[in-house]
Design an enzyme around this catalytic site. Sequence first.
Site, PDB file in Angstrom:
ATOM      1  N   ARG A  66       0.931  -1.184  -0.016  1.00  0.00           N
ATOM      2  CA  ARG A  66       0.009   0.040   0.106  1.00  0.00           C
ATOM      3  C   ARG A  66       0.915   1.248  -0.202  1.00  0.00           C
ATOM      4  O   ARG A  66       0.454   2.276  -0.368  1.00  0.00           O
ATOM      5  CB  ARG A  66      -0.974   0.068   1.089  1.00  0.00           C
ATOM      6  CG  ARG A  66      -2.243  -0.889   0.669  1.00  0.00           C
ATOM      7  CD  ARG A  66      -3.205  -1.209   2.190  1.00  0.00           C
ATOM      8  NE  ARG A  66      -2.503  -2.330   2.724  1.00  0.00           N
ATOM      9  CZ  ARG A  66      -2.764  -2.597   4.219  1.00  0.00           C
ATOM     10  NH1 ARG A  66      -3.807  -1.959   4.617  1.00  0.00           N
ATOM     11  NH2 ARG A  66      -2.365  -3.596   4.659  1.00  0.00           N
ATOM     12  N   GLU A 103       3.767 -11.599  12.848  1.00  0.00           N
ATOM     13  CA  GLU A 103       2.954 -12.155  13.748  1.00  0.00           C
ATOM     14  C   GLU A 103       3.437 -13.589  14.244  1.00  0.00           C
ATOM     15  O   GLU A 103       3.774 -13.805  15.267  1.00  0.00           O
ATOM     16  CB  GLU A 103       1.600 -11.879  13.720  1.00  0.00           C
ATOM     17  CG  GLU A 103       1.007 -12.012  14.901  1.00  0.00           C
ATOM     18  CD  GLU A 103      -0.692 -11.676  14.825  1.00  0.00           C
ATOM     19  OE1 GLU A 103      -1.081 -11.464  13.730  1.00  0.00           O
ATOM     20  OE2 GLU A 103      -1.416 -11.971  15.750  1.00  0.00           O
TER      21      GLU A 103
HETATM   22  C1  PRP Z   1       0.757  -3.377   6.550  1.00  0.00           C
HETATM   23  C2  PRP Z   1       0.848  -1.990   6.294  1.00  0.00           C
HETATM   24  C3  PRP Z   1       2.384  -1.701   6.777  1.00  0.00           C
HETATM   25  C4  PRP Z   1       2.402  -2.608   7.882  1.00  0.00           C
HETATM   26  C5  PRP Z   1       2.367  -1.984   9.180  1.00  0.00           C
HETATM   27  O1  PRP Z   1       1.030  -4.129   5.301  1.00  0.00           O
HETATM   28  O2  PRP Z   1       0.572  -1.607   4.810  1.00  0.00           O
HETATM   29  O3  PRP Z   1       3.267  -1.824   5.622  1.00  0.00           O
HETATM   30  O4  PRP Z   1       1.638  -3.719   7.875  1.00  0.00           O
HETATM   31  O5  PRP Z   1       2.606  -3.111  10.352  1.00  0.00           O
HETATM   32  P1  PRP Z   1       3.927  -2.981  11.342  1.00  0.00           P
HETATM   33  O6  PRP Z   1       3.983  -1.551  11.786  1.00  0.00           O
HETATM   34  O7  PRP Z   1       3.335  -3.927  12.389  1.00  0.00           O
HETATM   35  O8  PRP Z   1       5.197  -3.534  10.631  1.00  0.00           O
HETATM   36  P2  PRP Z   1       0.904  -5.735   5.290  1.00  0.00           P
HETATM   37  O9  PRP Z   1       2.334  -6.396   5.799  1.00  0.00           O
HETATM   38  O10 PRP Z   1      -0.430  -6.130   5.834  1.00  0.00           O
HETATM   39  O11 PRP Z   1       1.205  -5.635   3.707  1.00  0.00           O
HETATM   40  P3  PRP Z   1       0.241  -5.114   2.358  1.00  0.00           P
HETATM   41  O12 PRP Z   1       0.613  -3.665   2.351  1.00  0.00           O
HETATM   42  O13 PRP Z   1       1.034  -5.697   1.501  1.00  0.00           O
HETATM   43  O14 PRP Z   1      -1.222  -5.488   2.793  1.00  0.00           O
HETATM   44  N1  HPA Z   2      -5.356  -1.180   8.806  1.00  0.00           N
HETATM   45  C1  HPA Z   2      -4.601  -1.365   7.774  1.00  0.00           C
HETATM   46  N2  HPA Z   2      -3.333  -1.907   7.660  1.00  0.00           N
HETATM   47  C2  HPA Z   2      -3.350  -2.676   8.932  1.00  0.00           C
HETATM   48  C3  HPA Z   2      -4.004  -2.236  10.027  1.00  0.00           C
HETATM   49  C4  HPA Z   2      -5.073  -1.619   9.838  1.00  0.00           C
HETATM   50  O1  HPA Z   2      -5.705  -1.247  10.823  1.00  0.00           O
HETATM   51  N3  HPA Z   2      -3.337  -2.880  11.270  1.00  0.00           N
HETATM   52  C5  HPA Z   2      -1.975  -3.524  10.663  1.00  0.00           C
HETATM   53  N4  HPA Z   2      -1.853  -3.445   9.247  1.00  0.00           N
END
Ligand code: PRP
Ligand code: HPA
Length: 177
Positions: A66, A103
């Site tokens: 994202r 996690e």
């Molecule tokens: C989510 C979010 C951040 C990260 C934050 O991404 O977009 O990159 O988690 O979490 P943290 O501060 O505990 O590390 P995710 O790993 O879900 O990946 P995505 O963007 O591919 O959905």
């Molecule tokens: N929104 C989107 N991404 C995330 C969140 C949330 O609340 N927590 C951890 N990743």
Amino acid sequence: SNYDIDYIKSKVSTVPDFPKKGIIFRDMFPVFRDPLAVEMLIGHMVHRLASTSKNKIDVVVGLDARGFLFGPLIALRLGAAFVPVRKSGKLCGDTFRVEYALEYGTDAFEIQKGAIQPGQNVVIVDDLIATGGSAFAAGELVVQARANVNSFLFVMELIDLKGRDKLQAPVYSVLQY
Ligand code: PRP
Ligand code: HPA
């Protein structure tokens, strides 16, 4: 302005029990359905960088996945390069690599060697900071490239998790939860 912040925040939806029971999920995709909200958000982030960094930003790094939605828009406004940090095994050629905690278990982030030059001034951008593990790992990659982490910039911050305390440079978030 505060009006802008409230307007952007009104577009973020709150979803209880996603992806698991007990988690309150903040969904920022509705922001992208409204070009005025996107304009406000990007303008706000760029203004913030311009007013807090005395040195030119050379590179905006965005985190898979994202962070890719915001990073290039900010980089374009700043006249900076955009460089992606990707999850393990997605980038071609030689990469710098760092493992980070999930996690359950670990994953790895990579960045292409040569994408960031030694000494360049880099901002790391993502949609959200929770524990700060992802952003910390991205900072390590920038250090491996021998560049400077100027700051971290997030759309949303889950403040109770204190992720910002892990990070090695100034942290700014637009919306706090
Ligand atoms: C989510 C979010 C951040 C990260 C934050 O991404 O977009 O990159 O988690 O979490 P943290 O501060 O505990 O590390 P995710 O790993 O879900 O990946 P995505 O963007 O591919 O959905
Ligand atoms: N929104 C989107 N991404 C995330 C969140 C949330 O609340 N927590 C951890 N990743």
